[in-house]
Every structure is written in C-alpha cells, then in structure tokens.
Motif scaffolding. Structure first.
Motif, PDB file in Angstrom:
ATOM      1  N   CYS A   2      16.875 -31.750  10.125  1.00  0.00           N
ATOM      2  CA  CYS A   2      15.689 -31.723   9.269  1.00  0.00           C
ATOM      3  C   CYS A   2      14.406 -31.589  10.078  1.00  0.00           C
ATOM      4  O   CYS A   2      13.349 -31.310   9.527  1.00  0.00           O
ATOM      5  N   GLY A  23      11.745 -41.300   3.266  1.00  0.00           N
ATOM      6  CA  GLY A  23      11.803 -40.736   1.920  1.00  0.00           C
ATOM      7  C   GLY A  23      12.979 -39.802   1.700  1.00  0.00           C
ATOM      8  O   GLY A  23      12.991 -39.046   0.732  1.00  0.00           O
ATOM      9  N   GLU A  24      13.964 -39.819   2.605  1.00  0.00           N
ATOM     10  CA  GLU A  24      15.147 -38.988   2.395  1.00  0.00           C
ATOM     11  C   GLU A  24      16.386 -39.777   2.775  1.00  0.00           C
ATOM     12  O   GLU A  24      16.318 -40.695   3.588  1.00  0.00           O
ATOM     13  N   ASN A  25      17.488 -39.380   2.197  1.00  0.00           N
ATOM     14  CA  ASN A  25      18.746 -39.979   2.616  1.00  0.00           C
ATOM     15  C   ASN A  25      19.271 -39.170   3.797  1.00  0.00           C
ATOM     16  O   ASN A  25      19.521 -37.975   3.675  1.00  0.00           O
ATOM     17  N   VAL A  31       3.005 -24.704  11.970  1.00  0.00           N
ATOM     18  CA  VAL A  31       3.249 -26.095  12.365  1.00  0.00           C
ATOM     19  C   VAL A  31       4.038 -26.817  11.271  1.00  0.00           C
ATOM     20  O   VAL A  31       5.157 -27.265  11.493  1.00  0.00           O
ATOM     21  N   GLY A  32       3.466 -26.914  10.077  1.00  0.00           N
ATOM     22  CA  GLY A  32       4.198 -27.496   8.953  1.00  0.00           C
ATOM     23  C   GLY A  32       3.962 -28.976   8.796  1.00  0.00           C
ATOM     24  O   GLY A  32       3.725 -29.461   7.706  1.00  0.00           O
ATOM     25  N   SER A  33       4.024 -29.717   9.912  1.00  0.00           N
ATOM     26  CA  SER A  33       3.840 -31.160   9.833  1.00  0.00           C
ATOM     27  C   SER A  33       3.605 -31.699  11.236  1.00  0.00           C
ATOM     28  O   SER A  33       4.018 -31.095  12.229  1.00  0.00           O
ATOM     29  N   SER A  55       4.952 -33.999  12.648  1.00  0.00           N
ATOM     30  CA  SER A  55       6.190 -34.385  13.323  1.00  0.00           C
ATOM     31  C   SER A  55       6.869 -33.193  13.991  1.00  0.00           C
ATOM     32  O   SER A  55       7.849 -33.363  14.701  1.00  0.00           O
ATOM     33  N   LYS A  67      14.222 -40.095  -4.819  1.00  0.00           N
ATOM     34  CA  LYS A  67      13.062 -40.499  -4.040  1.00  0.00           C
ATOM     35  C   LYS A  67      11.865 -39.632  -4.433  1.00  0.00           C
ATOM     36  O   LYS A  67      12.020 -38.430  -4.672  1.00  0.00           O
ATOM     37  N   GLU A 117       9.563 -38.286  -2.866  1.00  0.00           N
ATOM     38  CA  GLU A 117       9.216 -37.161  -1.993  1.00  0.00           C
ATOM     39  C   GLU A 117      10.056 -35.926  -2.312  1.00  0.00           C
ATOM     40  O   GLU A 117       9.681 -34.808  -1.961  1.00  0.00           O
ATOM     41  N   THR A 118      11.219 -36.110  -2.945  1.00  0.00           N
ATOM     42  CA  THR A 118      12.148 -34.997  -3.136  1.00  0.00           C
ATOM     43  C   THR A 118      12.595 -34.916  -4.591  1.00  0.00           C
ATOM     44  O   THR A 118      13.719 -35.283  -4.923  1.00  0.00           O
ATOM     45  N   LYS A 141      12.638 -24.718   3.649  1.00  0.00           N
ATOM     46  CA  LYS A 141      11.853 -25.439   4.653  1.00  0.00           C
ATOM     47  C   LYS A 141      11.937 -26.929   4.383  1.00  0.00           C
ATOM     48  O   LYS A 141      11.660 -27.383   3.281  1.00  0.00           O
ATOM     49  N   ALA A 142      12.340 -27.672   5.412  1.00  0.00           N
ATOM     50  CA  ALA A 142      12.389 -29.126   5.265  1.00  0.00           C
ATOM     51  C   ALA A 142      10.965 -29.669   5.157  1.00  0.00           C
ATOM     52  O   ALA A 142      10.004 -28.980   5.477  1.00  0.00           O
ATOM     53  N   ARG A 143      10.823 -30.919   4.720  1.00  0.00           N
ATOM     54  CA  ARG A 143       9.489 -31.499   4.569  1.00  0.00           C
ATOM     55  C   ARG A 143       8.775 -31.608   5.907  1.00  0.00           C
ATOM     56  O   ARG A 143       7.565 -31.768   5.973  1.00  0.00           O
ATOM     57  N   THR A 144       9.516 -31.498   6.977  1.00  0.00           N
ATOM     58  CA  THR A 144       8.945 -31.575   8.307  1.00  0.00           C
ATOM     59  C   THR A 144       8.447 -30.221   8.800  1.00  0.00           C
ATOM     60  O   THR A 144       7.938 -30.109   9.900  1.00  0.00           O
ATOM     61  N   GLY A 145       8.633 -29.173   7.981  1.00  0.00           N
ATOM     62  CA  GLY A 145       8.217 -27.844   8.411  1.00  0.00           C
ATOM     63  C   GLY A 145       9.353 -27.038   9.034  1.00  0.00           C
ATOM     64  O   GLY A 145       9.222 -25.841   9.245  1.00  0.00           O
ATOM     65  N   LYS A 146      10.467 -27.688   9.323  1.00  0.00           N
ATOM     66  CA  LYS A 146      11.573 -26.973   9.964  1.00  0.00           C
ATOM     67  C   LYS A 146      12.246 -26.024   8.971  1.00  0.00           C
ATOM     68  O   LYS A 146      12.479 -26.381   7.820  1.00  0.00           O
ATOM     69  N   LYS A 165      28.738 -34.205   3.310  1.00  0.00           N
ATOM     70  CA  LYS A 165      27.652 -34.982   3.910  1.00  0.00           C
ATOM     71  C   LYS A 165      26.325 -34.636   3.242  1.00  0.00           C
ATOM     72  O   LYS A 165      25.579 -35.517   2.822  1.00  0.00           O
ATOM     73  N   TRP A 166      26.051 -33.330   3.122  1.00  0.00           N
ATOM     74  CA  TRP A 166      24.730 -32.931   2.609  1.00  0.00           C
ATOM     75  C   TRP A 166      24.605 -33.145   1.117  1.00  0.00           C
ATOM     76  O   TRP A 166      23.544 -33.536   0.639  1.00  0.00           O
ATOM     77  N   ARG A 174      23.937 -36.831   0.732  1.00  0.00           N
ATOM     78  CA  ARG A 174      22.545 -37.177   1.022  1.00  0.00           C
ATOM     79  C   ARG A 174      21.592 -36.607  -0.016  1.00  0.00           C
ATOM     80  O   ARG A 174      20.722 -37.305  -0.538  1.00  0.00           O
ATOM     81  N   ASP A 199      21.623 -37.983  -3.533  1.00  0.00           N
ATOM     82  CA  ASP A 199      20.985 -39.302  -3.550  1.00  0.00           C
ATOM     83  C   ASP A 199      19.471 -39.169  -3.450  1.00  0.00           C
ATOM     84  O   ASP A 199      18.722 -39.842  -4.162  1.00  0.00           O
ATOM     85  N   SER A 200      18.988 -38.282  -2.565  1.00  0.00           N
ATOM     86  CA  SER A 200      17.537 -38.118  -2.411  1.00  0.00           C
ATOM     87  C   SER A 200      16.902 -37.597  -3.699  1.00  0.00           C
ATOM     88  O   SER A 200      15.844 -38.047  -4.109  1.00  0.00           O
TER      89      SER A 200
END
Lengths: 385, 131
Positions: free
Chosen positions: A255, A281-283, A348-350, A352, B56, B58-59, B75-80, B102-103, B106, B109-110
């Motif tokens: 992630c 905020g994520e599983n 960048v996105g974030s 982190s 949650k 956030e999601t 795109k993940a919340r982290t920008g990835k 697995k995913w 997760r 649940d999220s």
C-alpha cells in the motif's frame, strides 16, 4: 596628481615611491578565500539541504587555499612569509601604541591572519567529522559515530559564528588602519602596491622560491587525496541493513513504499504490528506466521541497530503516534516549509510517499544529497491531466 | 513448451508470496460452490461501485483505491499506484488463492466493516473476470 605633487614638493614623489608588497599569489589567495568563505557562510547559515554540496565544496576550497597559503608562508617573497608577520607579543603592544608602520601585515593583522587560518582549518575538519558521523559520507565516515559527529557539528557551528565575528573585526581593522596610516589597504590588496615611507618597520627582503613551494603544495595535495581515497574505502560501521527481507518488502510494500526498518525503534514496530487490523484507517492484517516473521526481522534491524541520521532523529517519535514517521517532531520540522499542495500533487500523493522526493528512501539513508522534489511545473502539468 | 518458457522467468521474478495456484474460473467455481448459488456479475459490479457505510470512514468504497474501472490502475491512499484488478488487464490477478483471500479479507473489512460472504466473493470475481 603626481605632477601637482612634483611641483609643490619634489621630495614627496621620491618618498612616495610605490613598492610591491602583495605578490600575485597572496592577492589571488585573499580574494579567492573571500569568495569561498562567502559561499560557505551563505549556504551554511541560510540555505536548505539542496545547497549542501556547494557548502562542502566552498569549505574544502577555503581549507585548500589556507594550506597552500601556509606553504607560501615559508616559500613566498618577503611580505608573504610568516617570518615577516607572525607577531611577538611585545610587537602587538607596540603596534597598539602607535608603533612604526608595517608594509606587510601589521602585528594585529598578522595575528588575525593566523587566527583565520586556524579557524578555517578547524572548520574544515569539524565539517568533515559532521559529514562523516551524521551523513555517513566523506573521508571520516568510517571513524566518526553519529553522536561524535553531532558534537563536532556544534563546534563547527560555534566556530562559524566566531569566523563571522573575525571577518567583522578584520574589516573594521582594515578601515581603522587605512585611516590611521592614510592609505587604502583594501586597494593595495588588489594592486599589490603600497607606498614606501620613511620610518617603515624594516623587513628582511627574501626572494620567493616558487618552484619549491609549488612542489610542496603538489605533494601535500597528493597526500591528502591518497588519504581521502584510503579512508573512503574503509567499511562504515553500523550502516542500516542493505537489503529488505522479501516477505517484508512484499507485505508491507503493497500500500506504500516498504519503510526501512531503521527508521523506527523496536518498540514502535512492536506497537505497529500489534494493530494491523486498524492500520491508519485500513485493515492490513496478516496471518500469524507471516506477521511473526516480519516482526522479528523488523526488530532485528530497527533504529537501535543503525547509526544513521534518520535512525537517530526519527526514533524520537511523537508520543500520541508512536509509529507515524510523518508525525515525528523532526519530520515536521524539516518538512514544515513544504507546501501542502506539493504533498497532495500527483507525483507525490501523500507525505508518507517518501520515495517521491528522496531518491534513497528505500535504503533508509535519506541523504540530503539525494533529494529531488518534483518541480512545480511538473506538478501542475500532471494534476491537470 | 513455449508457455513454460514464459512462465518460468515470471515465477523467478515474482515475489515469494506470489504462487499461481488457481485461475479466475477456478476461484469463481469454488466461491459459487461454497455459496451454493450461481454468481452474478451485475451484483458484483454493484457491490464494487457502491458507497458503503459500515466500514472504516477512510475507505467507503472499493473504488477509493481501485477507481471505478478495474481495468485501469488504481491508487492507494498513500499515493502508491495499484495495478489493475481485472485479469484482462493484469493476468496475475485472481491466480493466487491466498492473495485473493488476504486482500478480500482486508478490503471487505475496511469497506464493509465485515467479511464478504462466499456469494459476494463469487459475484466480485465474476464481474472482474467478465471485464
């Protein structure tokens, strides 16, 4: 003006004959040193991490100039020699109470030259110790620990302020002495010439031995370069683990970038691994076996095992967020000036996403030499897409 | 033979957690059998695109990270960046049962605040592999 003097007082012309005092090497040295110290001071006191290369280059140039000048102090002509200007204490007092005019450095000026040389050399050595201990690069990286390097850094900073004060004293001294002896001392450092006046303090004339001096300078340079190469090839102790465990890289890199284990202390990793079901905020939960494997690898390579700057500064985590890198006081301090929009921008996105700006983020080193902040034009273009 | 030549380097390069042990069709069959009903791609699409409130904050949706087009990168919340989910755009997808479990474990649940039922999983797999 010379003609007017000639008419009024023919003697003056004879008496104000100009003599060469500062040879071309001394003048070049003086003004190059002014340039090097100016760049080093501006980049050291005012500029951000992006300028550190210039700071180091200017500091090393200043130290190199001083070393060359020391050699010239033994091989140069009359007024370049230490023998002409290293003051005896008695001469200092004599000069203060209106002693004879000195064509070369007067005793106070000579003392200042020596102080400058010492300060600049010590600044260079403490700078290299700071570079080696804290940033783990340069000739002293294998010899100096983070804590020692940090200590040298404090000396470096104090001495830099002292050097500023010395520059102020030096300029004030030049102005005062120029008034007192009714001559422009700064101009003579450009032209090299001064008036010869009756009653000048006598100097024993010596010829320069330029060939010998150049040979010694070259030898000295060769020795320093060889020492640098041999020191730089020594292994650096307590570097962060070089390769990421593949299971960690896969699971904790899904992630976001896989954060290097040396960025957080063991207790933080333990706390993080205990709460993967609600991870920011994520599983992000893992099966027990994989989680245990990852945790033990993280603990074996946590901040305490590395001697890098991030391992020290980021290890002081925020109390309320024991494993959030971007909440650590240090992180907030160094990134505080960057605009919010930059972090939200497409490349960048974030916050982190360390690797968007730090080319060496994966290694855990976060060297200031490896920072590439995406440029605003690129940001605008990509966010518009 | 040709296929083996292609798969071998892919396996060597893949991370250790990636082990192609299944296919979208097999997964679909397994989840449908567990659910005891036939899968419906339209229901899968609906679940994927909808905004949910049980998970949650956030999601709220699968689209938070995967966008509303699983054939495109997300795109993940982290920008990835996240590679496309649809097997038609990314043949590695839905070929590793442990990874899918697995995913989905997760992400359900999220997003939903609970595990997805076998029927929901079958619907999602059916929709993703129909794209």
């Amino acid at each position: 003006m010379g003609a007017a003097m000639l008419q009024r007082n023919p003697e003056t012309v004879m008496l104000t004959a100009r003599v060469k005092v500062w040879d071309v090497f001394v003048r070049l040295f003086h003004w190059s040193l002014v340039a090097a110290i100016t760049v080093a001071a501006l980049t050291g006191f005012l500029a951000d991490a992006a300028w550190i290369r210039w700071h180091i280059a200017a500091g090393l140039a200043a130290a190199g100039l001083v070393l060359a000048r020391i050699v010239w102090g033994f091989g140069g002509p009359t007024y370049a020699r230490f023998a002409d200007f290293v003051p005896r204490p008695a001469a200092l007092f004599e000069h203060l109470s209106e002693g004879p005019r000195h064509r070369g450095h007067n005793p106070l000026g000579g003392a200042m030259v020596l102080a400058f040389m010492a300060a600049i050399l010590v600044l260079a050595v403490t700078g290299l110790a700071l570079l080696g201990g804290v940033l783990k690069t340069g000739p002293l990286a294998s010899l100096v620990s983070f804590d020692t390097g940090h200590g040298f850094g404090e000396v470096h900073e104090l001495l830099a302020f002292a050097l500023l004060a010395m520059v102020a004293l030096h300029v004030a001294g030049v102005l005062l002495e120029s008034r007192r002896s009714r001559e422009n001392l700064a101009a003579s450092m450009l032209t090299g010439e001064k008036e010869a006046r009756p009653g000048d303090h006598p100097s024993r004339p010596v010829a320069a031995n330029a060939m010998a001096a150049a040979a010694v300078m070259a030898l000295l340079a060769a020795i320093l370069l060889a020492a640098n190469a041999s020191l730089a090839s020594r292994p650096i102790p307590r570097m962060p683990v070089a390769t990421l465990d593949p299971v960690y890289a896969e699971e904790c890199g899904a992630c976001h970038m896989a954060y290097h284990p040396s960025l957080l202390p063991a207790a933080s990793w333990q706390a993080l691994m205990a709460g993967l079901e609600d991870h920011f905020g994520e599983n992000a939960s893992l099966d027990e076996e994989t989680a245990a494997e990852i945790e033990s690898w993280l603990l074996a390579n946590a901040a305490g095992t590395a001697d890098t700057k991030p391992a020290h500064v980021l290890a002081r985590t925020a109390e309320a967020n024991p494993f959030t890198l971007t909440e650590t006081p240090f992180w907030k301090h160094v990134h505080g000036d960057l605009p919010e929009a930059l972090f939200a921008s497409k490349p960048v996105g974030s916050a982190s996403n360390c690797a968007a700006c730090h080319r060496d983020a994966a290694s855990g080193l976060f060297s200031p030499f490896a920072i590439d902040v995406p440029s605003p034009t690129r940001i605008n273009k990509e966010t518009q897409q | 033979m040709k296929a083996h030549l292609l798969i071998l380097p892919a396996l060597l390069m893949a991370s250790p957690a990636f082990a192609a042990d299944t296919s979208p069709a097999e997964l679909l069959a397994r989840y449908s059998a567990e659910a005891g009903t036939a899968a419906d791609p339209a229901r899968g699409r609906e679940l994927f695109l909808a905004n949910h409130s049980g998970g949650k904050p956030e999601t709220p949706s699968c689209t938070t990270c995967h966008t509303d087009d699983p054939r495109a990168a997300g795109k993940a919340r982290t920008g990835k960046a996240i590679d496309p989910l649809a097997p038609s755009a990314n043949p590695e997808r839905l070929t590793d049962s442990a990874k899918v479990e697995k995913w989905l474990g997760r992400n359900c649940d999220s997003v939903l605040g609970r595990a997805c039922t076998p029927g929901e999983k079958a619907d999602i797999v059916a929709w993703l592999s129909s794209l």
